[in-house]
Enzyme design. Structure first.
Site, PDB file in Angstrom:
ATOM      1  CB  SER A 189       1.598  -3.989  -3.848  1.00  0.00           C
ATOM      2  OG  SER A 189       1.289  -4.712  -2.672  1.00  0.00           O
TER       3      SER A 189
ATOM      4  CG  HIS B 172       3.494  -0.531  -2.039  1.00  0.00           C
ATOM      5  ND1 HIS B 172       3.512   0.766  -1.569  1.00  0.00           N
ATOM      6  CD2 HIS B 172       2.445  -1.128  -1.430  1.00  0.00           C
ATOM      7  CE1 HIS B 172       2.515   0.955  -0.722  1.00  0.00           C
ATOM      8  NE2 HIS B 172       1.848  -0.196  -0.612  1.00  0.00           N
TER       9      HIS B 172
ATOM     10  CG  ASP C 168       0.907  -3.425   0.892  1.00  0.00           C
ATOM     11  OD1 ASP C 168       0.785  -2.228   1.205  1.00  0.00           O
ATOM     12  OD2 ASP C 168       0.765  -3.850  -0.271  1.00  0.00           O
TER      13      ASP C 168
ATOM     14  CG  MET D 176      -1.525  -5.488   6.000  1.00  0.00           C
ATOM     15  SD  MET D 176      -2.936  -6.144   5.104  1.00  0.00           S
ATOM     16  CE  MET D 176      -2.604  -5.510   3.462  1.00  0.00           C
TER      17      MET D 176
ATOM     18  CG  HIS E 165       1.288   0.954   2.971  1.00  0.00           C
ATOM     19  ND1 HIS E 165       0.225   0.602   2.160  1.00  0.00           N
ATOM     20  CD2 HIS E 165       0.767   1.750   3.946  1.00  0.00           C
ATOM     21  CE1 HIS E 165      -0.878   1.153   2.623  1.00  0.00           C
ATOM     22  NE2 HIS E 165      -0.579   1.847   3.709  1.00  0.00           N
TER      23      HIS E 165
ATOM     24  CG  MET F  54      -1.755  -0.605   5.864  1.00  0.00           C
ATOM     25  SD  MET F  54      -2.315  -1.590   4.475  1.00  0.00           S
ATOM     26  CE  MET F  54      -0.761  -2.235   3.915  1.00  0.00           C
TER      27      MET F  54
ATOM     28  CG  MET G 273      -4.530   4.066   1.991  1.00  0.00           C
ATOM     29  SD  MET G 273      -3.440   2.843   1.265  1.00  0.00           S
ATOM     30  CE  MET G 273      -4.558   1.488   0.911  1.00  0.00           C
TER      31      MET G 273
ATOM     32  CG  ASP H  10      -1.569   1.082  -1.842  1.00  0.00           C
ATOM     33  OD1 ASP H  10      -1.834   0.164  -2.635  1.00  0.00           O
ATOM     34  OD2 ASP H  10      -1.122   0.882  -0.693  1.00  0.00           O
TER      35      ASP H  10
HETATM   36  C1  DX5 Z   1      -4.023  -2.680   0.397  1.00  0.00           C
HETATM   37  C2  DX5 Z   1      -2.560  -2.480   0.162  1.00  0.00           C
HETATM   38  C3  DX5 Z   1      -2.210  -2.385  -1.262  1.00  0.00           C
HETATM   39  C4  DX5 Z   1      -2.527  -3.601  -2.089  1.00  0.00           C
HETATM   40  C5  DX5 Z   1      -3.023  -3.094  -3.398  1.00  0.00           C
HETATM   41  O1  DX5 Z   1      -4.321  -2.424   1.717  1.00  0.00           O
HETATM   42  O2  DX5 Z   1      -2.069  -1.325   0.808  1.00  0.00           O
HETATM   43  O3  DX5 Z   1      -0.831  -2.018  -1.454  1.00  0.00           O
HETATM   44  O4  DX5 Z   1      -1.442  -4.449  -2.319  1.00  0.00           O
HETATM   45  O5  DX5 Z   1      -3.491  -4.161  -4.109  1.00  0.00           O
HETATM   46  P1  DX5 Z   1      -4.330  -3.975  -5.461  1.00  0.00           P
HETATM   47  O6  DX5 Z   1      -3.419  -3.250  -6.412  1.00  0.00           O
HETATM   48  O7  DX5 Z   1      -4.627  -5.366  -5.861  1.00  0.00           O
HETATM   49  O8  DX5 Z   1      -5.541  -3.160  -5.110  1.00  0.00           O
HETATM   50 ZN    ZN Z   2      -0.006  -0.606   0.249  1.00  0.00          ZN
END
Ligand code: DX5
Ligand code: ZN
Length: 229
Positions: free
Chosen positions: A7, A32, A34, A36, A65, A67, A136, A174
């Site tokens: 990620s 991956h 992310d 947000m 992903h 969010m 998750m 994840d």
């Molecule tokens: C958290 C993200 C993850 C995050 C995971 O909301 O969706 O993808 O990057 O990070 P680690 O592996 O550090 O928990």
């Molecule tokens: Zn993620």
């Protein structure tokens, strides 16, 4: 089949191209990404322009992903930016069936993500239209949290439903994955295993990828990761 998906959330955003290039030299193929919005989760990352920039320099499979509260309205710009998979949260404000239709109409693979408190059963009605399910294993929003191991039990519930419906799509997990628990995650049936801080928080991210992949490879169901079409 379990494979690692680093990620970029934990990467140095000022050197994103270099960070991605480095892990792309290894065998892994999933990246991956992310997204947000500061509304669905209490954190903000980036939008389609940044995905488009990484796309120019990378041939990895982009697992985006979302969010965000309104995934349906943003599917198009993320598809245009180069997403291969768009994964949205079932807890978001949009109607899941409509969001799936929108993503699929764009020719992009579609996944549904579930937060730790959402039961596995919530995704079952949509399985036949999906290309991936994301379970998750931390509350979404931040990297570097500890894994909530009980969430891994959802994998078996989802896979049992898939078997009944004769569906075979990957289940991704994840959050909170590291060298100590990654073998356990693979044993619990995860097909794609996201790791952010365990990769980009390491001194040498490529070495961390190789180490984590080697731990995954100990799992009996391991096979070579696919290449992007
Ligand atoms: C958290 C993200 C993850 C995050 C995971 O909301 O969706 O993808 O990057 O990070 P680690 O592996 O550090 O928990
Ligand atoms: Zn993620």
């Amino acid at each position: 089949m379990p494979q690692l998906a680093p990620s970029v959330l934990s990467a140095d955003f000022s050197r994103l191209e270099e960070e991605v290039r480095k892990i792309e030299q290894t065998d892994i193929t999933f990246l991956h990404i992310d997204v947000m919005d500061g509304h669905f989760v209490p954190n903000i990352t980036f939008g389609p322009p940044v995905v488009k920039c990484i796309r120019k320099t990378s041939k990895m499979i982009f697992d985006v992903h979302l969010m965000i509260s309104h995934p349906k309205q943003y599917a198009k710009p993320f598809a245009a930016a180069g997403a291969d998979y768009i994964v949205f949260h079932i807890e978001s404000d949009d109607e899941p069936a409509e969001t799936i239709n929108e993503i699929k109409s764009l020719g992009v693979k579609c996944g549904i993500a579930i937060k730790p408190k959402t039961p596995a059963e919530a995704v079952i009605p949509y399985l036949d239209r999906l290309d991936m399910v994301l379970v998750m294993t931390v509350e979404p929003g931040f990297g570097g949290q500890s894994i909530i191991s009980e969430c891994l039990d959802k994998i078996a519930v989802i896979k049992a439903a898939m078997k009944e419906k004769n569906i075979d799509i990957p289940v991704e997990i994840d959050g909170g994955v590291n060298a100590e628990n990654i073998e356990y995650c693979a044993k619990k049936g995860a097909d794609i295993i996201v790791a952010g801080s365990a990769v980009f928080g390491a001194d040498d991210s490529a070495q961390a990828v190789r180490r984590l992949s080697a731990l995954i490879a100990k799992s009996p169901c391991f096979s070579k990761p696919p290449k992007r079409a």
